[in-house]
Design an enzyme around this catalytic site. Sequence first.
Site, PDB file in Angstrom:
ATOM      1  N   GLU A  41       0.825  -1.211   0.000  1.00  0.00           N
ATOM      2  CA  GLU A  41       0.000   0.000   0.000  1.00  0.00           C
ATOM      3  C   GLU A  41       0.858   1.260   0.000  1.00  0.00           C
ATOM      4  OE1 GLU A  41      -3.062   0.477  -0.601  1.00  0.00           O
ATOM      5  OE2 GLU A  41      -3.725  -1.592  -0.528  1.00  0.00           O
ATOM      6  N   GLN A  46       1.923   6.340  -4.667  1.00  0.00           N
ATOM      7  CA  GLN A  46       2.254   7.309  -5.719  1.00  0.00           C
ATOM      8  C   GLN A  46       2.715   6.620  -6.995  1.00  0.00           C
ATOM      9  OE1 GLN A  46       1.831  10.404  -4.803  1.00  0.00           O
ATOM     10  NE2 GLN A  46       2.025  10.373  -2.589  1.00  0.00           N
ATOM     11  N   LEU A  84      11.457   4.712  -7.168  1.00  0.00           N
ATOM     12  CA  LEU A  84      10.040   4.794  -6.787  1.00  0.00           C
ATOM     13  C   LEU A  84       9.636   6.221  -6.411  1.00  0.00           C
ATOM     14  CD1 LEU A  84       9.214   1.671  -4.591  1.00  0.00           C
ATOM     15  CD2 LEU A  84       7.980   2.418  -6.596  1.00  0.00           C
ATOM     16  N   GLY A  85      10.619   7.045  -6.035  1.00  0.00           N
ATOM     17  CA  GLY A  85      10.315   8.429  -5.674  1.00  0.00           C
ATOM     18  C   GLY A  85       9.684   8.561  -4.296  1.00  0.00           C
ATOM     19  N   TYR A  86       9.429   9.808  -3.901  1.00  0.00           N
ATOM     20  CA  TYR A  86       8.822  10.098  -2.589  1.00  0.00           C
ATOM     21  C   TYR A  86       9.501   9.261  -1.501  1.00  0.00           C
ATOM     22  CZ  TYR A  86       5.273  12.301  -5.448  1.00  0.00           C
ATOM     23  OH  TYR A  86       4.632  13.082  -6.366  1.00  0.00           O
ATOM     24  N   TYR A 124      -6.004   5.944   5.621  1.00  0.00           N
ATOM     25  CA  TYR A 124      -6.198   5.033   4.480  1.00  0.00           C
ATOM     26  C   TYR A 124      -5.396   3.734   4.674  1.00  0.00           C
ATOM     27  CZ  TYR A 124      -5.605   2.725   0.094  1.00  0.00           C
ATOM     28  OH  TYR A 124      -5.563   1.745  -0.851  1.00  0.00           O
ATOM     29  N   ASP A 142      -9.337   6.407  -0.140  1.00  0.00           N
ATOM     30  CA  ASP A 142      -8.381   7.261  -0.849  1.00  0.00           C
ATOM     31  C   ASP A 142      -9.121   7.947  -1.996  1.00  0.00           C
ATOM     32  OD1 ASP A 142      -8.746   5.307  -2.715  1.00  0.00           O
ATOM     33  OD2 ASP A 142      -6.632   4.850  -3.015  1.00  0.00           O
ATOM     34  N   CYS A 216     -19.685  -2.323 -15.198  1.00  0.00           N
ATOM     35  CA  CYS A 216     -19.750  -2.023 -13.758  1.00  0.00           C
ATOM     36  C   CYS A 216     -20.906  -2.754 -13.078  1.00  0.00           C
ATOM     37  CB  CYS A 216     -19.905  -0.516 -13.572  1.00  0.00           C
ATOM     38  SG  CYS A 216     -19.914  -0.025 -11.843  1.00  0.00           S
ATOM     39  N   CYS A 222     -26.347   3.348 -10.301  1.00  0.00           N
ATOM     40  CA  CYS A 222     -25.359   4.422 -10.113  1.00  0.00           C
ATOM     41  C   CYS A 222     -25.936   5.747 -10.625  1.00  0.00           C
ATOM     42  CB  CYS A 222     -24.076   4.078 -10.862  1.00  0.00           C
ATOM     43  SG  CYS A 222     -22.954   5.489 -10.961  1.00  0.00           S
TER      44      CYS A 222
HETATM   45 FE1  SF4 Z   1     -19.876   2.262 -12.275  1.00  0.00          FE
HETATM   46 FE2  SF4 Z   1     -21.114   4.534 -11.914  1.00  0.00          FE
HETATM   47 FE3  SF4 Z   1     -18.491   4.531 -12.226  1.00  0.00          FE
HETATM   48 FE4  SF4 Z   1     -20.117   3.983 -14.258  1.00  0.00          FE
HETATM   49  S1  SF4 Z   1     -19.911   5.925 -13.186  1.00  0.00           S
HETATM   50  S2  SF4 Z   1     -18.265   2.870 -13.714  1.00  0.00           S
HETATM   51  S3  SF4 Z   1     -21.740   2.880 -13.266  1.00  0.00           S
HETATM   52  S4  SF4 Z   1     -19.627   3.638 -10.534  1.00  0.00           S
END
Ligand code: SF4
Length: 369
Positions: A41, A46, A84-86, A124, A142, A216, A222
């Site tokens: 992580e 970066q 890798l930097g930073y 994070y 993040d 998605c 969404c």
């Molecule tokens: Fe999924 Fe919404 Fe991102 Fe499209 S905008 S990839 S539906 S989270």
Amino acid sequence: MKLEEFPLSGAVMPLQEWFSVHARVLPWRSDPTPYHVWISEIMLQQTRVEAVKAYYARFIAALPGVEELAACPEDVYMKLWEGLGYYSRVRNLHTAACQIMEKYGGKFPEEEGAIRSLKGIGSYTAGAICSIAFGKPVPAVDGNVLRVLMRLAGDDSDIMLQTTRRRTETVLRALMERYQTETEGIRLNPAVFSQALMELGALVCVPNGEPKCEKCPWQEFCQAKLLNKWQELPVKKKAKGRRIEERTVLVLKDGERAAIRKRPAKGLLAGLYELPNLEGHLNSKAVLAYARRLGFRPLRIQPLEAAKHIFSHVEWHMIGYELKLEEEELASEEQKQMRKKEGILFADAKRIRESYAIPTAFGAYAKYI
Ligand code: SF4
């Protein structure tokens, strides 16, 4: 709507199922010990995943655990990080490893507060370690996670604000705690959920360019997709412009040797070795005068190509010169003192390439050593 108002629980199972099919095979995922999650992580903060793979393998092979990292000399861990930097990241890793040795007898602490108290670990990274390595309901938020969640909920809060991050952490923590044991047919696995959010941000709801909504698991609910608002979300107020610094970098060569110097212990690229460099863009006459002031006898000077390096707040615009110096040392005591003050030291060029961590900012000129 605000994230708090969005029915997030409905997004959990589709996301986890998507991850079980689409998760990439990554070296740090095969054995997610706290040490492995932590190192990966920090490297990934970066740097792109593809670039991290080789560094991660090399680092873990050389320093397989907290004990080895704590005992590792600075020049060695700096060399493992070279490119890798930073570099403050690797210094913090080392300091934190020492803290774990001293305070916890070398055993990685499990409690979130204890993990947060380690050098270089923010909310994070603590969330990633707690959820992925220990299976605890602690969120890892993040910029990528903020992006996908703001789009999912259609939340137009500014993700550059700390309050937006904190609000998001609060919402996720409540969700993770509530569904950690199966409730209403939803069972949230903290390790899977955390990684799935990150993976969705990396592979589908990508940072640059159009999200791949057709792939998605959230496309049916969404808000950014349904309202066609992905270009407006997340809201991100402009970061301040970077300061531009001009520098003249010198490749000083004396037979088989070349000059380097150690940067100050604090500030940008702290404690790393660098090529001698001067403020501003100097012409060859000014560079020769500088070299003579230090008692060097330049035989030849050659301009090198210009280069640019971008840090988070500063940009270096560099020009460079290669100077071949006469090997015989005729410097006066005063000139030797000046060199010392400038921190300049000569080392065998082969040894510099192999053993000194020279930041990539000097990459365009280090190749002439
Ligand atoms: Fe999924 Fe919404 Fe991102 Fe499209 S905008 S990839 S539906 S989270």
